[in-house]
Enzyme design. Sequence first.
Site, short mmCIF file in Angstrom:
data_model
loop_
_atom_site.label_atom_id
_atom_site.label_comp_id
_atom_site.label_asym_id
_atom_site.label_seq_id
_atom_site.Cartn_x
_atom_site.Cartn_y
_atom_site.Cartn_z
N HIS A 1 0.85 -1.19 0.00
CA HIS A 1 0.00 0.00 0.00
C HIS A 1 0.88 1.24 0.00
CE1 HIS A 1 0.54 -0.95 4.37
NE2 HIS A 1 0.97 0.28 4.33
C1 T46 Z 1 2.78 0.82 6.94
C2 T46 Z 1 3.55 -0.40 7.25
C3 T46 Z 1 5.01 -0.14 7.46
C4 T46 Z 1 -4.78 -0.34 13.13
O1 T46 Z 1 -5.89 -0.61 13.60
N1 T46 Z 1 -4.03 0.68 13.65
C5 T46 Z 1 -2.81 1.01 13.16
O2 T46 Z 1 -2.17 1.95 13.67
C6 T46 Z 1 -2.27 0.23 12.06
C7 T46 Z 1 -0.89 0.56 11.51
C8 T46 Z 1 -3.03 -0.79 11.56
N2 T46 Z 1 -4.25 -1.07 12.08
C9 T46 Z 1 -5.02 -2.21 11.54
C10 T46 Z 1 -5.36 -2.11 10.06
C11 T46 Z 1 -5.41 -3.56 9.63
O3 T46 Z 1 -6.70 -4.08 9.89
O4 T46 Z 1 -4.20 -3.36 11.66
C12 T46 Z 1 -4.42 -4.23 10.56
C13 T46 Z 1 -3.10 -4.57 9.89
O5 T46 Z 1 -2.62 -3.42 9.18
P1 T46 Z 1 -1.87 -3.55 7.79
O6 T46 Z 1 -2.32 -4.74 7.06
O7 T46 Z 1 -1.97 -2.20 7.10
O8 T46 Z 1 -0.36 -3.78 8.29
P2 T46 Z 1 0.99 -3.75 7.45
O9 T46 Z 1 2.04 -4.35 8.31
O10 T46 Z 1 0.80 -4.29 6.07
O11 T46 Z 1 1.30 -2.16 7.26
C14 T46 Z 1 1.64 -1.37 8.39
C15 T46 Z 1 0.89 -0.04 8.35
O12 T46 Z 1 -0.51 -0.28 8.23
C16 T46 Z 1 1.33 0.86 7.23
O13 T46 Z 1 0.88 2.18 7.48
O14 T46 Z 1 3.30 1.75 6.30
O15 T46 Z 1 3.04 -1.11 8.39
#
Ligand code: T46
Length: 144
Positions: free
Chosen positions: A51
Amino acid sequence: MENVRLINFKKIGNKNRGFLTALEQNKNIPFNIKRIYYNYFTPVDISRGFHAHKELEQVLICLAGSIKIKVDDGKNKNIYNLDNPSEGLYIGPMIWREMYDYSNDTILLVLASDFYTEEDYLRDYNEFIEFGKNNYKSDNGYFK
Ligand code: T46
């Protein structure tokens, strides 16, 4: 690549006593820190990310283990290997990122310039490219 750079933090200490690194908003972290999160126990064969953010700025620090981060500004791609808690990867707006090659002990700490909101995410690559074209800003690496 604009909007992505490595930051070397000061390591205070020595091998005999160990090291300490301090992070301070608007000093060695180039924004107000509104949120801190960390990612851990990621299986080694899993990739995360896929993303970009419209506005969010972040600094990623690998506190333990190692991880590779592929960044893509819509024109150029680069790969960073993070394995050192005394350096951080600054990723600004409109950078597609993919995290992979986690070691079994990786802890990835992220400092973010804003609270969590799903509205700021572009989770589809084509949508990311289109958003960049339609919201061109010459000073921050958005693309035409
Ligand atoms: C990024 C990379 C480096 C929350 O509820 N609160 C939060 O602060 C974050 C970061 C995520 N979430 C929820 C959203 C999703 O349902 O946690 C779940 C997993 O998030 P995501 O799939 O986006 O995680 P990553 O590891 O792919 O990405 C994260 C960050 O979301 C993103 O901003 O830059 O780490």
